[in-house]
Design an enzyme around this catalytic site. Sequence first.
Site, PDB file in Angstrom:
ATOM      1  CB  SER A   1      -0.893  -0.002   1.247  1.00 14.64           C
ATOM      2  OG  SER A   1      -1.559   1.231   1.410  1.00 14.64           O
TER       3      SER A   1
ATOM      4  CE1 TYR B   1      -4.264  -1.942   4.926  1.00 19.21           C
ATOM      5  CE2 TYR B   1      -3.375   0.249   4.496  1.00 19.21           C
ATOM      6  CZ  TYR B   1      -3.898  -0.953   4.033  1.00 19.21           C
ATOM      7  OH  TYR B   1      -4.047  -1.153   2.681  1.00 19.21           O
TER       8      TYR B   1
ATOM      9  CE  LYS C   1      -1.760  -3.823   3.126  1.00 19.85           C
ATOM     10  NZ  LYS C   1      -1.872  -4.995   2.234  1.00 19.85           N
TER      11      LYS C   1
END
Length: 248
Positions: free
Chosen positions: A140, A153, A157
């Site tokens: 991401s 998150y 990532k």
Amino acid sequence: MPAFAADGKVALITGGAHGIGAAVARRLAGAGARVVLADVDAEAGGALAAELDGAFVRCDVREPADSEAAVAVAADRFGGLDVAFLNAGVAAGGGVGDGFDLAEYRRAMGVNLDGVVFGVHAALPALRARGGGDVVATASMAGLTAAPFDPVYGANKAAVVGLVRALGPAYEKEGIRVNALCPSFADTDILVPLKGHLQETGFPILDVADVVEAFMRVLDGDGTGEAWYVVPGRESEPFRFRGVPGPR
């Protein structure tokens, strides 16, 4: 360099029932590849596999045995494995303050990071048996820049990006390329909780087709250990990391 010849190749796609995974599956199958869709959504995954004359295997990427079983399906049904697209992911991870949720943390790290580690581990023997192949992991833009809206998150990532950068040169001599896709906010189900806010603020939402094009460019290329950014209005390419200072 000539374009990736998908015809006759075998691709395993985790998170293949929806979104980016399903779109890549359709693109590869349309070009003649045999696809194995691995997902926890058996209904949607099975239907798409039937549509594409592929195979479906229920796979929780947090479980190493599930990734191994998915690779085995590729070998048993189609004779081997050429591409592993480790795409399964979840959006939420949360923060580490007062609202810290241990179960949510473990779920996010398990799917987004462990799923890639277990997927690579399972795929390597099958790729070696073919004399090489490609691993592409979905990371991401949150792995390339700060993600204060969801620190966990961002952490998993960023870990995927670091893993890919290390594995690329580690397996290059075996003909196995390992790269990452780093999309910004793409128009998939995972975006639903944020989509209204993004639209209200005018933040551009990435078309899934652009992520598919970037994926194909990764396969067409010859680089490894790269993290390809995918953002609206820009041509996708590997992010150029600044060199770290060495000792004096």
